[in-house]
Scaffold this motif. Sequence first.
Motif, PDB file in Angstrom:
ATOM      1  N   LYS A 134      25.467 -24.784 -69.761  1.00  0.00           N
ATOM      2  CA  LYS A 134      26.722 -24.424 -69.117  1.00  0.00           C
ATOM      3  C   LYS A 134      26.639 -23.068 -68.409  1.00  0.00           C
ATOM      4  O   LYS A 134      27.248 -22.880 -67.362  1.00  0.00           O
ATOM      5  CB  LYS A 134      27.845 -24.356 -70.162  1.00  0.00           C
ATOM      6  N   PHE A 135      25.871 -22.133 -68.991  1.00  0.00           N
ATOM      7  CA  PHE A 135      25.879 -20.766 -68.460  1.00  0.00           C
ATOM      8  C   PHE A 135      24.913 -20.550 -67.301  1.00  0.00           C
ATOM      9  O   PHE A 135      25.159 -19.681 -66.461  1.00  0.00           O
ATOM     10  CB  PHE A 135      25.568 -19.751 -69.566  1.00  0.00           C
ATOM     11  N   LYS A 136      23.840 -21.308 -67.224  1.00  0.00           N
ATOM     12  CA  LYS A 136      22.777 -21.023 -66.249  1.00  0.00           C
ATOM     13  C   LYS A 136      23.293 -20.851 -64.810  1.00  0.00           C
ATOM     14  O   LYS A 136      23.035 -19.804 -64.186  1.00  0.00           O
ATOM     15  CB  LYS A 136      21.705 -22.117 -66.296  1.00  0.00           C
ATOM     16  N   PRO A 137      24.033 -21.796 -64.227  1.00  0.00           N
ATOM     17  CA  PRO A 137      24.516 -21.590 -62.853  1.00  0.00           C
ATOM     18  C   PRO A 137      25.494 -20.412 -62.733  1.00  0.00           C
ATOM     19  O   PRO A 137      25.495 -19.705 -61.736  1.00  0.00           O
ATOM     20  CB  PRO A 137      25.209 -22.908 -62.506  1.00  0.00           C
ATOM     21  N   LEU A 138      26.308 -20.216 -63.769  1.00  0.00           N
ATOM     22  CA  LEU A 138      27.239 -19.084 -63.756  1.00  0.00           C
ATOM     23  C   LEU A 138      26.480 -17.772 -63.781  1.00  0.00           C
ATOM     24  O   LEU A 138      26.813 -16.828 -63.059  1.00  0.00           O
ATOM     25  CB  LEU A 138      28.187 -19.171 -64.954  1.00  0.00           C
ATOM     26  N   GLY A 139      25.440 -17.696 -64.602  1.00  0.00           N
ATOM     27  CA  GLY A 139      24.631 -16.480 -64.670  1.00  0.00           C
ATOM     28  C   GLY A 139      23.972 -16.158 -63.338  1.00  0.00           C
ATOM     29  O   GLY A 139      23.949 -14.989 -62.908  1.00  0.00           O
ATOM     30  N   GLU A 140      23.449 -17.174 -62.669  1.00  0.00           N
ATOM     31  CA  GLU A 140      22.827 -16.960 -61.360  1.00  0.00           C
ATOM     32  C   GLU A 140      23.855 -16.493 -60.332  1.00  0.00           C
ATOM     33  O   GLU A 140      23.567 -15.639 -59.495  1.00  0.00           O
ATOM     34  CB  GLU A 140      22.153 -18.260 -60.902  1.00  0.00           C
ATOM     35  N   TYR A 141      25.039 -17.050 -60.405  1.00  0.00           N
ATOM     36  CA  TYR A 141      26.135 -16.659 -59.504  1.00  0.00           C
ATOM     37  C   TYR A 141      26.523 -15.193 -59.740  1.00  0.00           C
ATOM     38  O   TYR A 141      26.688 -14.419 -58.785  1.00  0.00           O
ATOM     39  CB  TYR A 141      27.331 -17.575 -59.745  1.00  0.00           C
ATOM     40  N   LEU A 142      26.654 -14.800 -61.004  1.00  0.00           N
ATOM     41  CA  LEU A 142      27.041 -13.421 -61.318  1.00  0.00           C
ATOM     42  C   LEU A 142      25.963 -12.432 -60.875  1.00  0.00           C
ATOM     43  O   LEU A 142      26.280 -11.324 -60.429  1.00  0.00           O
ATOM     44  CB  LEU A 142      27.309 -13.277 -62.817  1.00  0.00           C
ATOM     45  N   GLU A 143      24.690 -12.818 -60.998  1.00  0.00           N
ATOM     46  CA  GLU A 143      23.607 -11.935 -60.548  1.00  0.00           C
ATOM     47  C   GLU A 143      23.757 -11.609 -59.071  1.00  0.00           C
ATOM     48  O   GLU A 143      23.595 -10.460 -58.651  1.00  0.00           O
ATOM     49  CB  GLU A 143      22.250 -12.590 -60.811  1.00  0.00           C
ATOM     50  N   LYS A 144      24.082 -12.626 -58.267  1.00  0.00           N
ATOM     51  CA  LYS A 144      24.245 -12.412 -56.825  1.00  0.00           C
ATOM     52  C   LYS A 144      25.471 -11.564 -56.526  1.00  0.00           C
ATOM     53  O   LYS A 144      25.438 -10.676 -55.666  1.00  0.00           O
ATOM     54  CB  LYS A 144      24.356 -13.759 -56.114  1.00  0.00           C
ATOM     55  N   LYS A 145      26.542 -11.818 -57.231  1.00  0.00           N
ATOM     56  CA  LYS A 145      27.789 -11.086 -56.987  1.00  0.00           C
ATOM     57  C   LYS A 145      27.716  -9.632 -57.443  1.00  0.00           C
ATOM     58  O   LYS A 145      28.289  -8.737 -56.808  1.00  0.00           O
ATOM     59  CB  LYS A 145      28.957 -11.786 -57.695  1.00  0.00           C
ATOM     60  N   LEU A 146      27.017  -9.396 -58.546  1.00  0.00           N
ATOM     61  CA  LEU A 146      26.964  -8.055 -59.123  1.00  0.00           C
ATOM     62  C   LEU A 146      25.764  -7.252 -58.650  1.00  0.00           C
ATOM     63  O   LEU A 146      25.749  -6.022 -58.758  1.00  0.00           O
ATOM     64  CB  LEU A 146      26.929  -8.139 -60.653  1.00  0.00           C
ATOM     65  N   GLY A 147      24.734  -7.945 -58.147  1.00  0.00           N
ATOM     66  CA  GLY A 147      23.516  -7.243 -57.746  1.00  0.00           C
ATOM     67  C   GLY A 147      22.752  -6.690 -58.927  1.00  0.00           C
ATOM     68  O   GLY A 147      22.108  -5.642 -58.832  1.00  0.00           O
ATOM     69  N   MET A 148      22.811  -7.374 -60.053  1.00  0.00           N
ATOM     70  CA  MET A 148      22.089  -6.940 -61.245  1.00  0.00           C
ATOM     71  C   MET A 148      21.669  -8.165 -62.052  1.00  0.00           C
ATOM     72  O   MET A 148      22.222  -9.251 -61.884  1.00  0.00           O
ATOM     73  CB  MET A 148      22.963  -6.016 -62.105  1.00  0.00           C
TER      74      MET A 148
END
Length: 292
Positions: free
Chosen positions: A51-65
């Motif tokens: 469940k988290f994998k796509p969300l984690g990738e999305y947050l990485e792009k949005k946060l730059g971290m």
Amino acid sequence: MIYLTSAKNIKSLFATVLASIALLSASLSLAQPVLRVSAIPDESPTELQRKFKPLGEYLEKKLGMKVAFTPVTDYAASVEGLVNNKLDLVWFGGFTFVQAKIRSNNQVIPLVQREEDEKFKSVFITTRHDITKLQDLKGKTFTFGSESSTSGHLMPRSFLLAANINPETDMKRIAFSGAHDATVAAVAGGKVDAGALNISVWERLLSQGKVNANVVHVFYTTPGYYDYNWTVRADMPPALRAKLANAFLALDKSDPHDKEILDLQRATRFIPTKAENYSAIETAARSAGLLK
């Protein structure tokens, strides 16, 4: 041939070593920060990771971290991880949020919740045809989820108490399965007569064909209550907190990529939330003797 190292050469070598150490220290200080994320283990570890994998990738792009998901062994570990600065962002149930709020002396902030979490529900399930209402649970065996679960224990217990059913004295035996999907397995396998879990997991298992609705059925659905949220510590820099909240709020089901993320989170969309939303859960927990 023997070479003698002059004082000048030693000084030059020493200066080179110092410069290398300084460069290494600088590179370490500039290392990419990591957002450490976890979630209460209300489902299997593989399901939580999926469940988290796509969300984690999305947050990485949005946060730059970098965003790293670390599963925890139990509900208490998710609370302690956030309070003790080992985690930065945690998916809590309403009750675990209340526990973290009290444990941290109000130093945690709920950022966002799914729209569905404004009126979340629990379902009571059974395989027996002689159980059609809560009162029929008297003298039966029953399982909750985790002891710290809002939708798998606290709220089902509060609705049982409201119906004048004390699980400890009115039921033959009670157990704790540890997770919502484990509750379904226990009921379906005949280990207990009935159990309670969150409606979202129940609907997922039905849609995936992992439970036979002709064998296991819902006999009671609770009224709505506030439940899950994403929570951070109050000492998270305000700019990062705002970026994080905005990333969740920006998810839009009309976008195919966002839809995949929202579907895995079983969410229509994310909305802002606040600590006051969970005061009823705190009251229910105190009434049930689950908060000291």
